[in-house]
Design a protein around this motif. Structure first.
Motif, mmCIF file in Angstrom:
data_model
loop_
_atom_site.group_PDB
_atom_site.id
_atom_site.type_symbol
_atom_site.label_atom_id
_atom_site.label_comp_id
_atom_site.label_asym_id
_atom_site.label_seq_id
_atom_site.Cartn_x
_atom_site.Cartn_y
_atom_site.Cartn_z
ATOM 1 N N SER A 1 31.252 -26.281 22.180
ATOM 2 C CA SER A 1 32.590 -26.066 21.628
ATOM 3 C C SER A 1 33.567 -27.070 22.218
ATOM 4 O O SER A 1 33.355 -27.590 23.323
ATOM 5 C CB SER A 1 33.069 -24.648 21.940
ATOM 6 O OG SER A 1 33.249 -24.487 23.341
ATOM 7 N N ALA B 1 39.494 -29.066 18.391
ATOM 8 C CA ALA B 1 39.730 -27.622 18.540
ATOM 9 C C ALA B 1 40.732 -27.131 17.517
ATOM 10 O O ALA B 1 40.596 -26.022 16.957
ATOM 11 C CB ALA B 1 40.224 -27.322 19.955
ATOM 12 N N ASP C 1 38.893 -26.770 14.197
ATOM 13 C CA ASP C 1 37.920 -25.681 14.134
ATOM 14 C C ASP C 1 38.571 -24.313 14.245
ATOM 15 O O ASP C 1 38.008 -23.312 13.779
ATOM 16 C CB ASP C 1 36.880 -25.827 15.244
ATOM 17 C CG ASP C 1 36.042 -27.088 15.075
ATOM 18 O OD1 ASP C 1 36.073 -27.660 13.966
ATOM 19 O OD2 ASP C 1 35.370 -27.507 16.055
ATOM 20 N N ASN C 2 39.742 -24.245 14.836
ATOM 21 C CA ASN C 2 40.367 -22.947 15.102
ATOM 22 C C ASN C 2 41.091 -22.431 13.866
ATOM 23 O O ASN C 2 41.812 -23.166 13.199
ATOM 24 C CB ASN C 2 41.354 -23.081 16.269
ATOM 25 C CG ASN C 2 41.874 -21.724 16.702
ATOM 26 O OD1 ASN C 2 42.848 -21.249 16.157
ATOM 27 N ND2 ASN C 2 41.205 -21.125 17.676
#
Length: 752
Positions: A589, A637, A640-641
């Motif tokens: 991640s 991030a 993807d969030n």
């Protein structure tokens, strides 16, 4: 080897616990301790070597001079000055009243004789003619009687009329009225002379006395003057009785006509004393003072006392003088650092290092005095402290400390100027020799320089002394040679331990750390070759830029080599070491990837501690990313969030921001090298490289990453130009050789 490593670790621990202080109270405490130790060392007799002899005693041993001394021979000087005072001519002045006083005595004698005998003569006549009741009348002067109104002249008849009793009575009256040492016989003969004879004799006496008083008669010349007058009187053509009277009379009345001027004489004595120079006595090292079986003299005792070999009571004056010298020098040294080197004054570790080195040299000097040999007199390793301070702090600090040490050594060697001058100049040579150290061997060469210079310096100082003992000269020069060798060995041996103890990083240490043969660099070359080559280029960029802006270029290069050692823990997670293979971040991640990336800073600090890297390099490892954002994974991030709960702080390095110019330069060099390597634009274009680098630097400036680094805008411009110059050299366009020339070169290689 293990013991030495363990010792260095212990020193670091001790330093962290006891030396990392900043309070002024600690500064005062250490200063007081330092002063007490110096004062105690100067006054301490490590091995009592005194004798207890008295004048007239027989010596039981041979006693030789342990060192050369020159002192004032007080007894001989006092003797010469007393002799000069005694032989200084006295100052006399003439007394013009002496002649008058002497002649008055002569006239008084003759007048008294005439008046007394006339009184007795006429009184006798009056008594015989007067009635019985008139015999009790008081004395009547002759010229007051009837029939005697005219002055009578005393002739032979009148003299014959005086009997012996009357003459004796006249003599008694004369002696009571006039203080003259004339015999009664001569007085009686004078009384029996007629007036005309008395007048003649008075005139002769006056002439003799006046003639003699025309010359200078000192009190010491009176005996000679009396003899001359007697001889002159006895040579006169008169009766013997009259000659004897004149001789006796003139001898009795003559007096000195010159008197001593006490004040002028005293001034002349003082001038004579002042002209006498103090007598210097030199006792040379090794000279026999007292032989076994000899009777000790006062002069021997004085020499023993001058050399400090004679037992005596506690010399409080000497002790007080040494304590006072120590106090003044310590205060002056502290004031110098406070006034002119505040960076030293504010750093208690540096102050303590200076105090420690001073104390070590003073103790060694005190120990060397125990040998009483010219070979060790010139072995005081002052240059050791000078070299270490130059390497660890700076030449200015080393210079003032060298002067301080040389002055402290003076009372240890009885104010011997040769030792003090040798100590100071040896320190100067040491400072000059290590101004640019590139390896530990330079310290040994500095010691050899000290030996070389001391040979000529000690030789010159020895030749200035009269009656120089060539054996002592050879010993002294040998001591100077050993001094330099000892300085090199001690400085080289103490340097690493002082670095660890006082948390200092010398240029020698940085040069050693820059050597590719260091274990951690060799490990990086094998386990993380991409990171290794990245660090080498960053080192070149940082060194050039630091030198151009006046920062510590050696520190910049060494720190750049180690700034990414934390990547050794997980080298394959960094693009430097992936070489086009599988990227492990593809399976993790963004948060975890960012955590792994920024953890290389913490890992690097841990590795630095394990490998004993200096704190300056460790600090740069902490600061070389500042609080930069790991933008790649942050952006990933965000993509993807889906809940919009991503915080920038989770994707930032922990910092702190660069605190020094060197740390800021390495930050800029690090991002510049990485960015240039990852870009696909034409790297042969100088202008494009410069524009790209300026953009990177500008970004960090806007992000406030350089706020605490003390870099100016001018410095940043200089850094950009330095980076561009190095990068242009790395990525310059290769010259394309003609195919024919390549074949010829290959053919030449085959023929070789």
């Amino acid at each position: 080897m293990k013991f030495m490593k363990k010792l260095r670790v212990t020193l670091r621990k001790w330093r962290r616990e006891y030396l990392d202080f900043s309070s002024n109270s600690y500064k005062v405490i250490w200063a007081v301790i330092f002063f007490l130790l110096i004062a105690l060392t100067l006054n301490l007799d490590l091995i009592p070597n005194q004798v207890d002899l008295r004048a007239g005693q027989v010596s039981q041993n041979d006693i030789t001079a342990p060192r050369t001394i020159t002192f004032i021979d007080e007894s001989r000087t006092s003797e010469l000055r007393q002799r000069a005072a005694d032989t200084a001519p006295r100052v006399y002045e003439e007394d013009s009243t002496v002649e008058e006083e002497v002649l008055n005595k002569v006239n008084a004698l003759f007048d008294t004789i005439k008046s007394e005998r006339e009184f007795f003569y006429f009184n006798k006549i009056n008594l015989s003619e007067s009635e019985t009741d008139e015999q009790n009348d008081s004395r009547v002067e002759p010229d007051q009687k009837q029939g005697n109104t005219e002055k009578n002249v005393f002739g032979q008849n009148e003299i014959d009329n005086l009997n012996e009793d009357e003459i004796n009575e006249i003599i008694n009256l004369i002696n009571s009225e006039i203080d003259l040492e004339i015999s009664d016989q001569n007085l009686a003969n004078l009384i029996k002379l007629t007036d005309s004879e008395l007048s003649e004799l008075r005139e002769r006496a006056t002439n003799l006395i006046q003639s003699k008083l025309q010359s200078r008669i000192l009190p010491s010349d009176l005996t000679s003057a009396r003899e001359d007058l007697r001889q002159s009187a006895m040579e006169l053509d008169i009766s013997r009785e009259k000659r004897l009277i004149l001789a006796d009379l003139t001898e009795s009345v003559i007096a000195a006509n010159m008197f001593l001027n006490q004040e002028a004489t005293a001034n002349r004595r003082e001038e004579a004393i002042a002209e006498v120079e103090a007598v210097e006595k030199t006792v040379r090292q090794g000279e026999m003072i007292v032989r076994k079986g000899d009777v000790v003299t006062e002069a021997d005792i004085e020499i023993l006392e001058r050399l400090g070999l004679q037992k005596s009571g506690i010399n409080y004056y000497n002790i007080s003088g040494r304590i006072l010298i120590s106090l003044i020098l310590v205060l002056l040294l502290g004031f110098y650092f406070y006034k002119y080197q505040p960076d030293i004054w504010d750093d208690n570790s540096k102050l303590l290092l200076i105090e420690l080195l001073i104390f070590i040299v003073v103790v060694l000097a005190k120990i060397l005095t125990l040998f009483h040999n010219p070979f060790v007199d010139y072995m005081v390793p002052t240059a050791m402290a000078s070299i270490l301070l130059t390497i660890l702090i700076g030449s200015d600090t080393a210079l003032i400390t060298t002067l301080f040490i040389s002055l402290l050594i003076a009372p240890i060697y009885d104010m011997n100027f040769n030792i003090v001058l040798t100590s100071f100049l040896a320190g100067l040579i040491g400072i000059f020799s290590v101004s640019k150290v590139k390896a530990r061997g330079d310290i040994i060469r500095a010691g050899l320089n000290v030996s070389f210079i001391l040979v000529f310096l000690i030789g010159g100082l020895s030749l200035l002394q009269q009656n120089q003992d060539w054996r002592n000269l050879i010993w002294s020069v040998g001591g100077g040679i050993i001094n330099g060798l000892l300085v090199g060995i001690l400085a080289n041996g103490l340097l690493p331990y002082l670095e660890d103890l006082f948390n200092m990083t010398s240029s020698v240490k940085l040069l050693e750390l820059s050597n590719p043969s260091q274990p951690i660099l060799k490990r990086m070359l094998v386990e993380a070759p991409g990171t290794y080559h990245h660090s080498i280029i960053v080192g070149n960029l940082a060194e050039t830029a630091a030198e151009d802006v006046g920062a510590d270029s050696l520190l910049a290069r060494a720190a750049a080599y180690y700034h990414d050692i934390g990547k050794l823990k997980r080298p394959y997670f960094f693009s430097d070491n992936q070489f086009g293979g599988e990227n492990p971040h593809d399976k993790t991640s963004p948060n975890l990837s960012a955590l792994i990336i920024k953890s290389h800073v913490k890992d690097g600090v841990e590795l630095a501690g394990e490998n004993g890297l200096p704190s300056k390099i460790t600090d740069i490892i902490k600061q070389h990313h500042g609080t930069n954002l790991i933008s790649y994974f942050y952006q990933q991030a965000l993509q993807d969030n889906k809940h919009d709960d991503i915080e920038k702080k989770d994707f930032r390095y922990d910092g702190p921001k660069p605190q020094s110019r060197e740390a800021a330069i390495i930050m800029l060099a690090d991002i510049t090298e990485a960015a240039i390597r990852s870009k696909n634009f034409n790297k042969n274009n100088h202008d494009r490289i410069e524009g790209f680098v300026r953009g990177l630097v500008k970004d960090k400036l806007i992000e406030n990453q350089l706020d605490q680094s003390n870099l100016t805008l001018t410095d940043l411009d200089t850094i950009v130009k330095s980076f561009v110059k190095v990068l242009t050299g790395i990525y310059h366009q290769r010259v394309e050789y003609p195919e024919k020339l390549l074949k010829e070169m290959k053919g030449g290689n085959k023929s070789d």
